[in-house]
Design a protein around this motif. Sequence first.
Motif, short mmCIF file in Angstrom:
data_model
loop_
_atom_site.label_atom_id
_atom_site.label_comp_id
_atom_site.label_asym_id
_atom_site.label_seq_id
_atom_site.Cartn_x
_atom_site.Cartn_y
_atom_site.Cartn_z
N LEU A 185 0.82 -1.22 0.00
CA LEU A 185 0.00 0.00 0.00
C LEU A 185 0.85 1.27 0.00
CD1 LEU A 185 -2.58 -1.10 2.72
CD2 LEU A 185 -2.98 -1.00 0.25
N THR A 186 2.16 1.09 0.18
CA THR A 186 3.05 2.25 0.29
C THR A 186 2.93 3.18 -0.91
OG1 THR A 186 4.62 0.99 1.61
CG2 THR A 186 5.45 2.98 0.55
N LEU A 203 -8.79 -6.67 1.06
CA LEU A 203 -8.25 -5.49 1.74
C LEU A 203 -8.15 -4.31 0.77
CD1 LEU A 203 -6.82 -4.05 4.12
CD2 LEU A 203 -4.67 -5.04 3.26
N TYR A 204 -7.60 -4.57 -0.41
CA TYR A 204 -7.45 -3.49 -1.40
C TYR A 204 -8.82 -2.98 -1.87
CZ TYR A 204 -2.64 -5.17 -1.56
OH TYR A 204 -1.36 -5.54 -1.23
N ILE A 205 -9.74 -3.91 -2.10
CA ILE A 205 -11.07 -3.50 -2.56
C ILE A 205 -11.78 -2.69 -1.47
CG2 ILE A 205 -13.33 -4.35 -3.29
CD1 ILE A 205 -11.90 -6.73 -4.58
N ALA A 206 -11.59 -3.11 -0.20
CA ALA A 206 -12.21 -2.36 0.90
C ALA A 206 -11.65 -0.95 0.98
CB ALA A 206 -11.97 -3.10 2.22
N ILE A 207 -10.35 -0.77 0.79
CA ILE A 207 -9.76 0.56 0.80
C ILE A 207 -10.29 1.40 -0.36
CG2 ILE A 207 -7.59 1.84 0.58
CD1 ILE A 207 -6.23 -0.43 2.10
N ILE A 209 -3.41 3.02 -8.68
CA ILE A 209 -2.33 2.13 -8.24
C ILE A 209 -2.89 0.98 -7.41
CG2 ILE A 209 -0.22 2.02 -6.86
CD1 ILE A 209 0.27 4.95 -7.57
N MET A 210 -3.89 1.29 -6.57
CA MET A 210 -4.52 0.26 -5.74
C MET A 210 -5.17 -0.81 -6.59
SD MET A 210 -4.92 -0.05 -2.33
CE MET A 210 -5.06 1.62 -1.72
N MET A 211 -5.84 -0.38 -7.66
CA MET A 211 -6.48 -1.33 -8.57
C MET A 211 -5.44 -2.27 -9.19
SD MET A 211 -8.96 -2.59 -10.43
CE MET A 211 -10.39 -1.59 -10.72
N SER A 212 -4.33 -1.70 -9.61
CA SER A 212 -3.28 -2.52 -10.22
C SER A 212 -2.77 -3.56 -9.23
CB SER A 212 -2.14 -1.62 -10.68
OG SER A 212 -1.07 -2.38 -11.19
N ARG A 213 -2.55 -3.15 -8.00
CA ARG A 213 -2.03 -4.08 -6.99
C ARG A 213 -3.08 -5.12 -6.61
NH1 ARG A 213 2.19 -6.82 -5.17
NH2 ARG A 213 1.60 -7.76 -3.19
#
Length: 588
Positions: free
Chosen positions: A43-44, A152-156, A286-290
């Motif tokens: 997430l950095t 976790l990423y989807i929740a963020i 970026i979050m979507m990519s990760r």
Amino acid sequence: MDGTPQSSRNKPPRLTLAAVLASFRRAFLGVGLMSGAVNVLALTGSFFMLQVYDRVIPSQSMPTLVGLAILAGLLFAFQGLLELIRSRLLVRLGSALDAKLSGQVYSALMRLPLRTKLPGDGLQSLRDLDQVRSFMASAGPTALFDLPWMPLYIAICFLFHFWIGMTALLGAIVLFCLTLLTEMRTKAPTKLAGTHAASRSALAEATRRNSEVLQAMGFGARIAERWSSINQDYLAAHAKASDVAGSLGTVSKILRMILQSGMLAIGAWLVILGEASGGIMIASSIMMSRALAPIELAIAHWKGFVSARQSWSRLSQLLALLPETAASVTLPDPVSRLAVESVSIAAPGERRLIVQDASFVLEKGQGLGIIGPSASGKSTLARALAGVWLPARGSVRLDGAALDQWEPEEFGRHIGYLPQDVQLFDGTIAENIARFEPDAPSDKVLKAAQTAGVHDLMVHLSEGYDTRIGEAGSALSAGQRQRIALARALYGDPFLVVLDEPNSNLDAEGEAALTQAIQSVRDRSGIAVVVAHRPSALASLGQVLVMSQGRVQAFGDKDEILSKMSRQKPQAPPPLKVITPSEESAAS
């Protein structure tokens, strides 16, 4: 001392695949915890961009930018270190898994051909273990460890904005469906490719073994055509599996790029509407990519995952098929009797009985010759006496104990076996005679060689007993291989010695040595059983068993049985008399 070999007493307990995995539970837990830390640290980049766009640029604060850059750099370095440790740990886990299972798999490789009919070259179990270990060392498992962190990423993303979260969720659903499609489309061609690969390897091995025949009789080109046909089938199946995995992997990559750009568009739309900041727009992209990267990585390695899963399933079936139960009591050495009780035998994996209801008893010091026409079941019976093939019905007993009551290594000390097709191992002559026993006593090796009449032959070689014989004994003649195999059968003075056509490659000197060797077994109160086509092999035997069509036709004293057989032979018809035309006209 209980007489049990050191290797048998120290044999590690047998493990199931489930037990092997359970033994690595802490290691897998460690990989899981590292995966969690890696995914949190991933997430950095998103939060760094969020802070830069929402804090640094509006405030134009250089110290804030430097501080954020240093913090982000440290977090990225720590993430890289954890990923490196995780990948190396998975490689070590694959090697440890191989180390724990390889002994049992190799043992099964030896025993399975004696229990069932094997497809291909019989080495599939070793390839399966290699496939599992290779997959463990690849990037595939890391994707599987990262997949649970997608929520976790989807929740963020939902915390950023509802529509950003919905876009990420929709992308995850699409790629998940693509993963299921990959599973369905790659399973069959991957399995087919494995089948063709085994057939190809089997034919290549048969070609190597029969190279002299192919060269001498000139049908190598036709065998090469057959291999090319099998190879083409393998290549086609492999290409199909690779094409499916590659195509779906490309589609998943393009979809991820489209979704990432779509996320940027959604973020820009929300910025225009004033519902999100520029930082959220960049960070969510970026979050979507990760978030979708593990699915893309899993699809890219799905072919390897399917192959590893199929290999794991075959290994599970293999080890379940050949359970090993350690005997709780070490039986005393057999010293008095061999009893065959209503034994019926079929070839491994076949239902048709080759030998039916064979029964006889031999006492210590006796020698038995098994004779009969070809395909009468002589060699099959010999295999059962040596414990090579298990009877379908009945039992073979030494001093009252069925053969399967002994541990294989313990039982092997009491058996000497010379098969029809002699096979030696790459190593020295001494190692082959001593059955590769570590630190074998020289006097035992010399005694076996002298009993087999092969000592003088060995000492005349350039390196004597230390002469390396090459793969399958290729450096020796057929007669030399047979005599060394006879010495191997006699090594350690086994109680029961079973010889299947031991004189097929011997000259007169070798046959004389064979007769003396058989007599020596009887003189030391052992039992000798010899399958013979040539009468010379029966010279030192006192009893004969006659087989025909898989059944025992006669059993008893050699001279009596052979005399009876000679009387039962039909008398030869009188010679034909050629009548000349003149004699025929005179008779008329």
